[in-house]
Scaffold this active site. Structure first.
Site, PDB file in Angstrom:
ATOM      1  N   ASP A  13      13.218  19.722 -46.468  1.00  0.00           N
ATOM      2  CA  ASP A  13      14.081  19.683 -47.815  1.00  0.00           C
ATOM      3  C   ASP A  13      12.827  20.128 -48.450  1.00  0.00           C
ATOM      4  O   ASP A  13      11.789  20.291 -48.141  1.00  0.00           O
ATOM      5  CB  ASP A  13      14.638  18.419 -48.164  1.00  0.00           C
ATOM      6  CG  ASP A  13      14.593  18.166 -49.969  1.00  0.00           C
ATOM      7  OD1 ASP A  13      14.959  19.085 -50.075  1.00  0.00           O
ATOM      8  OD2 ASP A  13      13.895  18.017 -50.580  1.00  0.00           O
ATOM      9  N   ASP A  15      12.748  20.570 -52.777  1.00  0.00           N
ATOM     10  CA  ASP A  15      12.324  19.958 -54.033  1.00  0.00           C
ATOM     11  C   ASP A  15      11.747  18.397 -53.575  1.00  0.00           C
ATOM     12  O   ASP A  15      12.817  17.639 -53.325  1.00  0.00           O
ATOM     13  CB  ASP A  15      13.426  20.691 -55.011  1.00  0.00           C
ATOM     14  CG  ASP A  15      13.518  21.823 -55.632  1.00  0.00           C
ATOM     15  OD1 ASP A  15      12.707  22.495 -56.165  1.00  0.00           O
ATOM     16  OD2 ASP A  15      14.593  22.380 -55.455  1.00  0.00           O
TER      17      ASP A  15
END
Length: 222
Positions: A13, A15
């Site tokens: 991922d 953020d």
């Protein structure tokens, strides 16, 4: 160190996992909440790991222009890079990974992902799955399955690094081994390995795959 994991690829991922964009995310949703008389805490509680348009649709008052508001929020995020930095250890870890062994799976759009990764001083991999590339965002596993396919491996042969409930659920639903980055303690994270950052993660090429070790002293299970 824990017993090594032995994936064929790593899926990250962005953020909250590779990039700390907390300051800009909070500013963006605070402005959105103030424009519409909403509770920013309520928005932030469910926004992390999800596409901005989905969050806006959930909270936007009846009669407001969803397309215009989504465009405004997206433009604000594109402009604001103040405080965007790499999660500790992320740059060093990514620099040492073999080409074609990792992918980025983010709920951000392609342009925003490129800007934030660059602002944090992180490279972009050859396989990137963004908000525009999927029909269903996290917690749906579509993004992680698509990234694994792009690397030519089954999802079950990957390790996913995630920090948010929606993303953790997506990784698990895809069939990947999930490692939680940070302090998230939601239901999807129960029983999973956990790291505070990437300073105590070691990855080495091993045969046709990777050997991943997590520092036992910095890893907790919930």
């Amino acid at each position: 160190m824990t017993a090594p994991l032995a994936p064929r690829a790593l899926l990250f991922d962005m953020d909250g996992t590779l990039v700390d964009s907390t300051a800009v995310v909070e500013r963006t949703w605070r402005d959105f909440a103030e424009r519409h008389g909403l509770d920013v805490a309520d928005i932030l509680a469910g926004s992390h790991g999800r596409r901005s348009g989905e969050t806006i649709a959930q909270h936007l008052p009846s009669g407001a222009d969803l397309a215009a508001e989504t465009a405004r929020v997206d433009a604000q995020e594109m402009r604001d890079l103040n405080g965007v930095v790499a999660v500790p250890g992320a740059a060093e870890l990514l620099a040492g990974l073999p080409a074609g062994s990792w992918a980025l799976v983010t709920s951000a759009g392609a342009d925003l992902a490129a800007r934030r990764m660059a602002a944090a001083g992180l490279p972009m991999p050859g396989v990137v799955v963004t908000a525009e590339d999927v029909r269903h965002g996290k917690p749906d596993p579509e993004g992680y399955r698509k990234a694994a396919a792009g690397l030519g491996v089954p999802p079950e042969a990957t390790v996913v690094f995630e920090d948010a409930e929606a993303g953790i659920a997506a990784g698990r639903a895809a069939g990947a081994r999930v490692v939680v980055v940070g302090s998230h303690g939601g239901a999807a994270a129960e029983g999973l390995a956990r790291i505070p950052d990437f300073c105590h993660v070691r990855v080495a090429a091993e045969g046709t795959g990777l050997a991943v070790e997590l520092d036992e002293e910095r890893t907790a299970r919930r």
